[in-house]
Design a protein around this motif. Structure first.
Motif, PDB file in Angstrom:
ATOM      1  N   ILE A   1       0.844  -1.199   0.000  1.00  0.00           N
ATOM      2  CA  ILE A   1       0.000   0.000   0.000  1.00  0.00           C
ATOM      3  C   ILE A   1       0.873   1.241   0.000  1.00  0.00           C
ATOM      4  O   ILE A   1       0.668   2.184  -0.767  1.00  0.00           O
ATOM      5  CB  ILE A   1      -0.928  -0.013   1.231  1.00  0.00           C
ATOM      6  N   LEU A   2       1.905   1.191   0.872  1.00  0.00           N
ATOM      7  CA  LEU A   2       2.807   2.334   0.952  1.00  0.00           C
ATOM      8  C   LEU A   2       3.496   2.560  -0.387  1.00  0.00           C
ATOM      9  O   LEU A   2       3.621   3.692  -0.841  1.00  0.00           O
ATOM     10  CB  LEU A   2       3.869   2.094   2.030  1.00  0.00           C
TER      11      LEU A   2
ATOM     12  N   TRP B   1       2.440   1.857  -3.424  1.00  0.00           N
ATOM     13  CA  TRP B   1       1.541   2.473  -4.398  1.00  0.00           C
ATOM     14  C   TRP B   1       1.261   3.915  -4.056  1.00  0.00           C
ATOM     15  O   TRP B   1       1.191   4.774  -4.936  1.00  0.00           O
ATOM     16  CB  TRP B   1       0.249   1.662  -4.524  1.00  0.00           C
ATOM     17  N   PHE B   2       1.117   4.175  -2.767  1.00  0.00           N
ATOM     18  CA  PHE B   2       0.881   5.559  -2.325  1.00  0.00           C
ATOM     19  C   PHE B   2       1.996   6.462  -2.831  1.00  0.00           C
ATOM     20  O   PHE B   2       1.756   7.479  -3.492  1.00  0.00           O
ATOM     21  CB  PHE B   2       0.796   5.579  -0.796  1.00  0.00           C
ATOM     22  N   PHE B   3       3.248   6.071  -2.544  1.00  0.00           N
ATOM     23  CA  PHE B   3       4.363   6.929  -2.929  1.00  0.00           C
ATOM     24  C   PHE B   3       4.575   6.930  -4.440  1.00  0.00           C
ATOM     25  O   PHE B   3       4.993   7.943  -5.007  1.00  0.00           O
ATOM     26  CB  PHE B   3       5.641   6.486  -2.210  1.00  0.00           C
TER      27      PHE B   3
ATOM     28  N   VAL C   1       2.243   6.636  -6.833  1.00  0.00           N
ATOM     29  CA  VAL C   1       1.260   7.530  -7.446  1.00  0.00           C
ATOM     30  C   VAL C   1       1.620   8.981  -7.165  1.00  0.00           C
ATOM     31  O   VAL C   1       1.579   9.848  -8.052  1.00  0.00           O
ATOM     32  CB  VAL C   1      -0.157   7.196  -6.921  1.00  0.00           C
ATOM     33  N   LEU C   2       2.037   9.233  -5.913  1.00  0.00           N
ATOM     34  CA  LEU C   2       2.416  10.596  -5.527  1.00  0.00           C
ATOM     35  C   LEU C   2       3.605  11.074  -6.358  1.00  0.00           C
ATOM     36  O   LEU C   2       3.632  12.219  -6.828  1.00  0.00           O
ATOM     37  CB  LEU C   2       2.770  10.607  -4.038  1.00  0.00           C
TER      38      LEU C   2
ATOM     39  N   SER D   1       2.509  11.755  -9.966  1.00  0.00           N
ATOM     40  CA  SER D   1       1.672  12.950 -10.123  1.00  0.00           C
ATOM     41  C   SER D   1       2.485  14.214  -9.843  1.00  0.00           C
ATOM     42  O   SER D   1       2.296  15.225 -10.534  1.00  0.00           O
ATOM     43  CB  SER D   1       0.433  12.882  -9.233  1.00  0.00           C
TER      44      SER D   1
ATOM     45  N   CYS E   1       9.290  11.415  -2.641  1.00  0.00           N
ATOM     46  CA  CYS E   1       8.615  10.141  -2.883  1.00  0.00           C
ATOM     47  C   CYS E   1       9.616   9.083  -3.318  1.00  0.00           C
ATOM     48  O   CYS E   1       9.531   7.922  -2.893  1.00  0.00           O
ATOM     49  CB  CYS E   1       7.545  10.322  -3.949  1.00  0.00           C
TER      50      CYS E   1
END
Lengths: 441, 172
Positions: B3-4, B6-8, B10-11, B14, B38
């Motif tokens: 999860i972490l 994917w979070f970073f 995507v961040l 973007s 990130c």
């Protein structure tokens, strides 16, 4: 002296206990840091008052102890101004960016000996990262973004100048800061802060003596990094109104202040950890311990009273540095900007490079001679730390002498002497002129 | 962990996109810092603590502060002037990134041979870190196996520094 190896009563924490204790430590550390920061603002005002023979704040509560609370309340209730030309988001983001790094850096500083609990031994540091000091350097250097952004977003030329000065100053002094820590790294052989404390305990000397040059340079740079006098060029009020926070009001302004004091607290704690043995109690071997290395306990058996006493020791050392920070602020005048840059680039950078080379050579010689950290001459004089210390103090003396070149250290009366000599020369010249005039007429 | 990641990830993507689309150069720089952060987080998730922290220390800390410094000094008062972003360059940049993305996609879908260390990487990194420590895992190969390239890089950097000084200060 040291019993390395597994001690029966000592066991590591389970994952759950680790997670719970981490949350507790984060909350506790954050609360303590914020309260101490609030009290530091009061302490600064009290110390300045004491040094200028005034009373200081004394209306709110006994001895003015409630002053920080009143200040905070006032700052929250004040009107928040927002300059029309200011760059919206950045203007709001800047105070946040300056306060976060100042608070985050405290996470890697060990503040007491490991504490034995029912669920295992708890290391008294919020996050024992394998890259401890590097983490600290990285995040403390990010604090400058807040300042630079504040200066730029304010659309105010004084603020912009303050921000630019902050940027230049931080870059210059970070180099000396990092280089001064290099000698520590290669003696400790690790960049974790608990290992630094452990090495000082094993060596029997604190690093302020063993690495005297590093200590001096780190200390000077830390003044520059926290933007405190004599390096507070970014907010030089006699030239730049108040520099980068000219346009800020109410709680945003207050956040810059909290960030500054949090930075002072962190840097003092760091100085205490790196150079004054951290939570080590002087002349006592019972508190020497590191923690778990590959599942084996290294050092003496932890105990609750040791944790408490070592915490006290750490607090006292940190407090000493904080007070010196404040005393210096109210004692010396501000540097000129070119002097700040000269000191950083022309003196501290080459001198710290030379110090690294000399220290490395000494370490190589000591290691080749087979000297260990624990070795003591005559039963109590630490050999390793002692030799390094003597070399370093000699280097520091050379640096100080080279920086001074007989301006202040040679004689306190030197300025008077020079004045007298100048007066004498002027008088002689006047007499010469007079006689020349008489000869012409 | 995933999860972490994917979070970073995507961040990071973007903020990288925001870096190239912002009109204001300071905003671009800030988003670039976010991208670096990130990336540092992703390195840390991979177990490369040292690379992660150096990413913050060198890129997010030192280099970007110089960038911002220069942007603020050179671009006072005309923050929103159009710069040299012509259409040709946009096409070239977009095409390059598409080619790289396509190559990566093919490599990970198994059409091309897997990247070096993609399978054994994490385990071997963990073993080496346990053996040599977080810093040693980089430092020991760097100062033993790759000593000569390191020295050459140092000489190159020194030449660049001397050149910069000569250019900036003609009357030495």
């Amino acid at each position: 002296m040291m019993q390395a190896g597994t001690v029966q009563a000592v066991q590591d924490m389970s994952d759950t206990a680790y997670a719970v204790s981490s949350v507790v430590k984060v909350v506790l550390t954050f609360t303590v840091v914020m309260v101490v920061v609030a009290l530091l603002t009061l302490l600064e005002r009290k110390i300045s008052a004491w040094m200028q023979d005034r009373m200081g704040p004394n209306r709110v509560g006994p001895g003015g102890i409630g002053q920080p609370l009143a200040d905070g309340l006032k700052n929250i209730l004040k009107e928040e101004t927002h300059p029309g030309e200011a760059a919206g988001v950045f203007f709001t983001l800047a105070p946040m960016l300056s306060i976060i790094p100042a608070l985050v850096t405290f996470a890697v500083i060990p503040f007491a000996a490991p504490m034995p609990t029912r669920w295992g031994v708890m290391p008294m540091v919020v996050a024992d990262l394998p890259v401890g000091i590097l983490f600290l350097l990285a995040f403390s250097s990010l604090g400058v973004y807040g300042i630079v952004m504040a200066g730029w977003a304010s659309s105010n030329k004084y603020a912009l100048l303050g921000g630019l000065r902050a940027g230049a100053q931080m870059i210059s002094y970070e180099i000396a800061l990092g280089l001064s820590l290099m000698s520590l790294f290669f003696v400790v052989g690790n960049v974790g802060l608990p290992q630094v404390v452990w090495t000082q305990q094993r060596m029997g000397t604190w690093f302020f003596f063993t690495f005297a040059v590093s200590f001096a340079f780190f200390w000077i740079s830390s003044f520059a990094e926290t933007n405190r006098l004599p390096f507070d060029l970014p907010e030089a009020e006699s030239e730049l109104v108040t520099g980068y926070h000219t346009e800020y009001s109410s709680m945003k302004f207050s956040m810059f202040f909290i960030a500054e004091y949090a930075h002072v607290l962190t840097v003092s704690a760091l100085l205490a950890t790196l150079f004054l043995g951290g939570w080590d109690i002087p002349f006592l071997q019972r508190d020497d311990m590191l923690g778990f290395v590959d599942g084996r306990w290294v050092g003496n058996v932890p105990a609750l009273w040791i944790t408490l006493v070592t915490f006290l020791s750490f607090a006292i050392k940190t407090f000493v540095f904080i007070v010196i920070f404040m005393l210096v602020r109210w004692t010396v005048p501000r540097f000129r900007y070119d002097q700040v840059m000269d000191l950083g680039w022309k003196i501290m950078l080459p001198a710290s490079l030379a110090a690294v080379v000399v220290t490395a050579a000494t370490v190589l010689a000591l290691d080749s001679a087979g000297v260990t950290f624990e070795q003591r001459a005559l039963g109590f004089v630490p050999v390793y730390g002692g030799v390094l210390g003597v070399v370093n103090v000699a280097m520091l003396a050379v640096v100080v002498w080279a920086m001074d070149r007989g301006r202040t250290l040679s004689a306190t009366g030197s300025l008077d002497e020079r004045r007298a000599r100048a007066k004498q020369t002027a008088r002689l010249r006047a007499i010469e002129l007079q006689t020349a005039e008489r000869g012409e007429s | 962990m995933i999860i972490l990641f994917w979070f970073f990830a995507v961040l990071a993507v973007s903020s990288a996109l925001l870096t190239v689309t912002r009109k204001n150069p300071v905003a671009s720089a800030i988003w670039l810092i976010a991208t670096f952060f990130c990336l540092a987080a992703i390195y840390t998730l991979l177990g490369a603590f040292f690379i992660g922290i150096i990413q913050i220390l060198v890129y997010a800390g030192a280099i970007m502060i110089l960038f911002i410094f220069v942007i603020m000094l050179l671009n006072l008062g005309n923050d929103y002037e159009p710069d040299i972003r012509g259409h040709v360059w946009k096409v070239v940049a977009g095409g390059t990134s598409l080619v790289i993305a396509a190559l990566l996609a093919r490599a990970f879908s198994g059409e091309l041979p897997a990247p070096l260390g993609h399978v054994a990487g994490p385990a071997s990194l963990a073993a080496q870190t346990a053996d040599r420590g977080t810093v040693g895992v980089i430092a020991i190969p760097l100062y033993t196996d790759y000593m000569v390239p390191l020295q050459f890089t140092a000489v190159l950097l020194l030449a660049a520094v001397v050149g910069a000084v000569v250019l900036a200060k003609r009357k030495v």
